[in-house]
Each structure stands twice: as C-alpha cells, then as structure tokens.
Design a protein around this motif. Structure first.
Motif, mmCIF file in Angstrom:
data_model
loop_
_atom_site.group_PDB
_atom_site.id
_atom_site.type_symbol
_atom_site.label_atom_id
_atom_site.label_comp_id
_atom_site.label_asym_id
_atom_site.label_seq_id
_atom_site.Cartn_x
_atom_site.Cartn_y
_atom_site.Cartn_z
ATOM 1 N N UNK A 1 0.808 -1.211 0.000
ATOM 2 C CA UNK A 1 0.000 0.000 0.000
ATOM 3 C C UNK A 1 0.848 1.271 0.000
ATOM 4 N N UNK A 2 2.102 1.144 0.417
ATOM 5 C CA UNK A 2 2.934 2.330 0.607
ATOM 6 C C UNK A 2 4.145 2.271 -0.307
ATOM 7 N N UNK A 3 3.878 2.317 -1.614
ATOM 8 C CA UNK A 3 4.992 2.200 -2.557
ATOM 9 C C UNK A 3 5.043 3.305 -3.600
ATOM 10 N N UNK A 4 3.969 4.098 -3.750
ATOM 11 C CA UNK A 4 3.955 5.178 -4.745
ATOM 12 C C UNK A 4 3.847 6.517 -4.024
ATOM 13 N N UNK A 5 4.895 7.323 -4.040
ATOM 14 C CA UNK A 5 4.865 8.599 -3.330
ATOM 15 C C UNK A 5 3.723 9.496 -3.800
ATOM 16 N N UNK A 6 3.152 10.219 -2.857
ATOM 17 C CA UNK A 6 2.097 11.169 -3.156
ATOM 18 C C UNK A 6 2.646 12.583 -3.015
#
Length: 477
Positions: free
Chosen positions: A130-135
């Motif tokens: 769930x936490x792999x594409x920076x926003x």
C-alpha cells in the motif's frame, strides 16, 4: 503449477519462501527495483525506522535473535530481508529491475507482461503493498521551484543539507523521523503543518550483548517476548482504535508527552490535534517535539498558497528555501496501480474498483480467478505488525493452491464478497477512523479502504478457514 509473484518486499519474499519450503519451485518474483526490500529499500531517509518492535516485525519462521534495537531502523530491516532471501534460497527466482506492466486472465491462465515480454502463469500473487507510490500535494507552482526538491521516500542522498534553508511539507511519521536528524545540520527549517498529529513517546533502547546472547541461547525467551509484544498491542492499542477503554489512556499519554517536551504554550496549542487519538496514524517518536522547539525551526500552520522559484508562499508572504522535502505520504488507496489487471470477460480491475478497492479477506476479488493479494484492501493495521497479517494471507494462499491444482481456476463467490462487504461495514462503524478526520486510510470520498477494523486474532481465524465454500470453480474455464 506456475506462480508469478509481483514485488520482493516482506509479502513477496514471504510468499516465495513458503513456496520454496513446500517444494514448489516453479515461481518467479518480479521486482521493479534493483534489490529486495520493498518500502524498506525505498525509504532510506535519515532516521527511517519502524514503530513496531523488531522481534514482532519479523517472520514467525525467522525470528532472528540478532536485532540490535527494540525498534529497528531501515538499514537493519533491509539487511534482515536480504538475509532471508539468501537463507531460504529464493534470490535466484527474483528478477530485479523488471516491472510488471499488465496481467490478463485468458480464461485458463494469466498472461503477465513486463518490458521483456509476456509469460504465462497459473497463479498471480500481487505483493506491491500500500505504501509504494509517493504522493505529492496538489499545490500550484511546484515545477517553478528553483532549488532542489524531493520526496522523503526518494531521498536525495547526494544533496548536502548542511547550512541550507529547508522547507518540509508534511508532518507525519516520516517527517517525525527525519526532522530531528536534519535539524542540527540546516541553517533554518520551516515545517509546514496542515493538521497536527497525536504523538506518543517511543521507548527505544539498544539490546546489549547479554540480552542478544539470551535471545539466541535461552529456549523460548524470544518467542515469549514476541508474544508479550503482540498481546500488549492487541489488548491495549486495538481497543483505543475501537473507541474502547484505552482511548482515554492513550490520549492522556500523548498530551503528557506534548506538555513534557514543548514548553511554549502557543506552539503546544498548534501541535494539539482536534480529533480523537487514532483517527489518523499515531506518530511514535521521542525526538520530534524537541526538534520543533529549536531556534532554527518554525512550525508554519498558515495554508500554502503556492510554490515559487524562491520558496513556499503563504498569506504572510514567501518563506524562502533552497530545498523542499515533501513528506506527504503515499497514494495508498490506489491499490495495484499502475499495473493493468484484466479479469474474466475483459473486465478491468481499475473499473471494478472505481468506487474504492475491496477484496474478500483483503486477498481475492470476484471476476479475477487465481489472483491473490498480499497487504490488500482493508488489511493495514494501526496497532500491530503487518508482517503478522501477511503471514495469515500467505497461509490462505497456500491452502487454496491444492484446490486450484486439482480443479482449475478458482474465484471468490460474489455472495461471499457481498457478505464480507457487509461485515466490514458493520465493523467499521465502531472504529475511530470514521470520526471525521482525513487520513491516508480513506479515499477522497471518505471510504476507509486500507485498514482492518478488527483484532488480528479474528483475522487469523478467518483466513485459516477452508477455502470452500467461499470459492467456486470459474465457469468460463
């Protein structure tokens, strides 16, 4: 039976190890980066670490007595994952620098496409997390900044921060970890805060030689310590998220921590949240508040109007900076993107999930046979170890494989998915996340797609149930 695993973080490695230990060697792990580790390879910012104790934030089958700290930092976690990849002999099956572009089910098998071509598999296990594409925030003028800018998850280690004027946008767990590390280096630091977070102290400590030796040599000691951490998290932290008996205790602890570390009443007021504890991810750190009180640090609560060439503009004017660090989290609700998954009848997973991602047990999706998700929708935790959840999911996948091998492609029944959706909705009603605050747990429409709304003991029981009757043989096969 051929198995494709997408991602070589905690989930992908766990799946590969379980296959290897079961004697199933016909699997391939696709990893888009140049090494294993997933989010623990990506997040290499100063001070990066885990807020779950090390002896619980590890595989149950590889308990590892050599942790040096109660709360492990990024280099040690990454070294642990590298060690596991070698010890369990899965590294030869990992294809590094190979990004999966799409996966399509043709009625019998999955066609998995990378930049190197297309290969055929019976089963696909997605472990992209769930936490792999920076926003990045939607702020006008981001491209106009004349200095150096980067996301905390893509830290620019070649950029020396010594003597710089730095603007940090965001104040969550990542910012709380790296701000104390960079504050002594910089000339000035502006921390732009939209909303404050609840912060509780981090009781970190190093394990001395005697403790490390005891964990290694005393039978059952490490297992007992791990069990104690787990039971404490379930018995004390989870009830706070469910607005139970410990919610007031956790709030009192956080307020006590704030008052003990921030003497200035005006700054303390700016750092006090107006929402219940747990509504957003609780920050666990003991160095964050002291860093914010230093003379070269300003906590800026004025809304950002735009980014300019010289810095960050608010209603009070431009606060000049030569470096901007975005500590703005990840695109956590965009599960599996940008990979294009196509299921039965050419159905697009992105279209099926247009109102928010959902999966039975967070693992399987109707119309997508033989596709399994690790760390999928509604499986994130706010109080315990995600590695525990991943192992539950991997055990479920392993239990499904014999059915697939005997009978062919299998998918979750729509009625099972509907029942699961109803159970989640009912459980979600009592959780603190529905109390009005915004967080990365929710879609823009306010639907919680990330978090598990129950104790992990319940999730373990549910994922241990036999696959049938929740699944059916795919009719089009």
């Amino acid at each position: 039976m051929r198995v494709a695993i997408i991602g070589a973080g905690f989930g992908g490695l766990c799946m590969a190890i379980r296959l290897e230990r079961a004697g199933i060697g016909s699997y391939t792990v696709y990893e888009k980066a140049g090494g294993v580790g997933g989010t623990w390879r990506d997040n290499s910012y100063p001070g990066a670490g885990c807020d779950i104790p090390s002896h619980l934030y590890s595989y149950s089958f590889e308990k590892y007595a050599s942790w040096t700290r109660r709360y492990p930092e990024q280099p040690e976690i990454l070294a642990y994952l590298d060690m596991c990849a070698d010890k369990y002999r899965v590294r030869p099956k990992i294809r590094l620098n190979t990004e999966v572009v799409s996966a399509a089910f043709d009625g019998r098998r999955w066609q998995v496409t990378t930049g190197e071509g297309t290969e055929e598999f019976d089963v696909v296990v997605s472990s992209v997390g769930q936490l792999n594409r920076p926003s990045y925030p939607e702020i006008s003028g981001i491209e106009s900044f004349a200095g150096v800018a980067f996301h905390s998850a893509r830290w620019n280690h070649d950029h020396d921060l010594t003597g710089r004027r730095v603007a940090v946008i965001g104040n969550g767990s990542s910012a709380a970890q790296f701000i104390p590390r960079i504050q002594p280096l910089v000339e000035h630091l502006d921390v732009f805060q939209r909303t404050p977070n609840w912060v509780i102290p981090k009781p970190d400590s190093a394990f001395g030689p005697a403790a490390t030796l005891a964990f290694r040599l005393v039978p059952g000691l490490q297992r007992a310590y791990r069990e104690w951490i787990y039971r404490y998290a379930e018995g004390t932290l989870y009830p706070a998220l469910a607005q139970g008996w410990s919610a007031g205790m956790l709030r009192k602890r956080a307020l006590g921590h704030l008052h003990a570390q921030v003497a200035d009443p005006e700054l303390r007021a700016r750092l006090t949240p107006d929402f219940p504890v747990g509504c957003k991810r609780v920050v666990i750190d003991s160095a964050f508040y002291p860093a914010l009180t230093r003379p070269n640090v300003d906590v800026v609560t004025d809304p950002i109007a735009r980014i300019t060439a010289k810095g960050v503009e608010t209603a009070e004017g431009v606060r000049e900076a030569d470096t901007i660090i975005y500590a703005t989290g990840f695109r956590s609700t965009e599960f599996l993107r940008p990979i294009a998954f196509t299921g039965l009848g050419g159905r697009s997973l992105a279209e099926q999930w247009k109102d928010g991602a959902e999966a039975y047990l967070g693992i399987t999706v109707p119309n997508f046979p033989n596709l399994f998700l690790l760390y999928g929708p509604n499986t994130n935790l706010g109080h315990n170890s995600i590695v525990f959840m991943i192992e539950c999911q991997v055990r479920h996948v392993m239990a499904c494989l014999p059915y697939l091998e005997r009978n062919g492609p299998m998918e979750v029944r729509p009625e099972a998915m509907a029942a699961w959706r109803g159970q989640l909705a009912a459980a979600m009603e009592r959780m603190v996340w529905n109390n009005g605050c915004q967080s990365w747990y929710k879609t823009a429409e306010g639907r919680v797609t990330n978090n598990w709304p129950g104790p992990t003991t319940l999730y373990r029981r549910l994922t241990a149930l036999p696959p049938l009757p929740a699944y059916r043989i795919t009719s089009s096969a």
